[in-house]
Write an enzyme that holds these catalytic residues in place. Structure first.
Site, PDB file in Angstrom:
ATOM      1  CB  CYS A 141      -0.911  -0.006   1.216  1.00  0.00           C
ATOM      2  SG  CYS A 141      -1.963   1.454   1.364  1.00  0.00           S
ATOM      3  CD  GLN A 241      -8.334  16.153  11.822  1.00  0.00           C
ATOM      4  OE1 GLN A 241      -8.408  15.805  10.650  1.00  0.00           O
ATOM      5  NE2 GLN A 241      -9.301  16.818  12.432  1.00  0.00           N
ATOM      6  CB  CYS A 362     -14.705  15.919   7.159  1.00  0.00           C
ATOM      7  SG  CYS A 362     -16.161  15.418   8.111  1.00  0.00           S
TER       8      CYS A 362
END
Length: 416
Positions: A141, A241, A362
């Site tokens: 990843c 976060q 967000c």
């Protein structure tokens, strides 16, 4: 087979053609071909690629659902995310200064929720495939912090111990100062043998903390997070976060937005991402609906040195927003609500004419709705800082500065 021109990127990162057709992994201006099925295109092929098409940096991109736009250039993705915010504001007749986007680097995500499942040969863990419940293993990843990748092995071992035969375990892994903080859910009910096995696994894999279905099973080392001068021990699985870079970008914007305010309320404060650093220079009242988060914030503040007075209040701001008579003594408010925004709280802020508001969001759509309420009440929206800490995904963060002169305060627009 028919050909279609991609007109734009949608809010989820899909290319949109006339119809509308929603076609993943395409870019504006491209000509694609395929067979129409409903609002999708089967057997899609890119006939004319965009100049902004790039080779995805991650070999898992086509299968994994963790990223949506790795096939687009950094410039295109940045412009797209800023345009999403611009379009949300324009839908409410609003314009402002949209500052250049702040994008977190690759391999910087410090928190992820892995899916893990038992198999005949053991277990597997990874992220879900695009629009599917199929688990894709992601050993290479490009999104997650290298130290977080060990969480895949942890998730596999947890699945062997406690996943049901047909169920999928959700394993939230967070980087902390002392290693990995792990919280598993959707597994078997706790019993004596499972509890003992989990405690042994926590020790063997040298985890900082391990929780199961919300209950802490074992803590080897404090799972500390640092917010300014304070160290906080959040409840298991608590929101954080996504990247340290993104957190700093948002905090820098919040500091600028509140200027030299001396009395601040931090609403939807979480564990103190903003409240604790801001208490280095101002008196802060932190409000959050989760009692565990408030207790962690309060304990972190009490253990730190060099901070100004900070008070905490556990309160559901959706059901019971702070009212004008509670807000009138404040110089500034920091607002960081979930995706639903803060409609009722913003109405009360507008009535109270709090001089400065730093709004962290967000969700550009609910932010724009709330921004219109404030502007209609006499506030000025000075700027919006877009922050991309969910690199290559459709998620967008932002921070914004609102001020009003309806209440004489003597504040200016200087930053800390």
């Amino acid at each position: 087979m028919s050909e279609h021109i991609i007109r734009r990127l949608g809010h989820h990162g899909d290319g949109i053609a006339d119809g509308p057709l929603f076609i993943p992994m395409t870019l504006p201006g491209e000509v694609v071909s395929g067979t129409v099925e409903g609002q999708a295109l089967r057997d899609m092929r890119v006939v004319t690629p965009s100049a902004d098409r790039v080779s995805p940096p991650c070999r898992h991109f086509k299968a994994c659902g963790g990223c949506a736009v790795q096939h687009g250039s950094d410039r295109l993705v940045a412009d797209w995310k800023v345009d999403v915010v611009r379009s949300a504001l324009e839908a409410h007749g609003l314009e402002t200064d949209l500052r250049p986007i702040q994008t977190s680097p690759a391999q910087s995500r410090r928190r992820a929720t892995f899916a893990a499942r038992r198999t005949k040969k053991g277990a597997m863990a990874g992220l879900y495939a695009r629009s599917s419940d199929v688990i894709i293993e992601i050993p290479d990843c490009e999104l997650l912090h290298p130290d977080l990748m060990r969480g895949l092995e942890v998730a596999q071992e947890l699945a062997k111990l406690g996943a049901s035969r047909k169920g999928t375990l959700a394993v939230t892994v967070t980087l902390c100062a002392n290693g990995l903080d792990v919280a598993a859910a959707q597994g078997k009910p706790l019993d004596g043998p499972l509890r003992m096995g989990l405690a042994q696994l926590c020790d063997d894999m040298k985890l900082a903390r391990l929780a199961w279905a919300g209950e802490v099973i074992a803590t080897r080392l404090p799972p500390a997070q640092r917010f300014g001068k304070a160290k906080v021990l959040p409840p298991p699985g608590t929101f954080l976060q996504a990247t340290a870079h993104g957190e700093l970008a948002l905090l820098t914007s919040v500091r600028e937005a509140i200027g030299d305010a001396a009395h601040i309320a931090d609403l939807f404060a979480g564990c103190g991402t903003f409240a604790l650093p801001l208490s280095e220079r101002a008196d802060v009242h932190a409000v959050e609906g989760d009692a565990g988060m408030m207790a962690a914030l309060d304990k972190g503040w009490r253990a730190a040195t060099g901070l100004k007075p900070l008070t905490v209040e556990t309160r559901d701001l959706y059901r019971r927003p702070m009212l004008p008579d509670e807000l009138h003594k404040l110089d500034a408010v920091v607002l960081d609500p979930p995706r639903a925004g803060a409609e009722r709280q913003v109405e009360q802020l507008a009535l109270a004419s709090v001089p400065r508001i730093a709004y962290v969001s967000c969700n550009p759509v609910t932010f724009a709705r709330d921004a219109q309420t404030l502007v209609d009440a006499g506030y000025t929206l000075h700027w919006v800082q877009v922050v991309d800490q969910f690199r290559w995904s459709a998620h967008i963060e932002l921070a914004a500065c609102f001020t009003t002169d309806k209440r004489a305060t003597g504040l200016n627009l200087t930053s800390f």
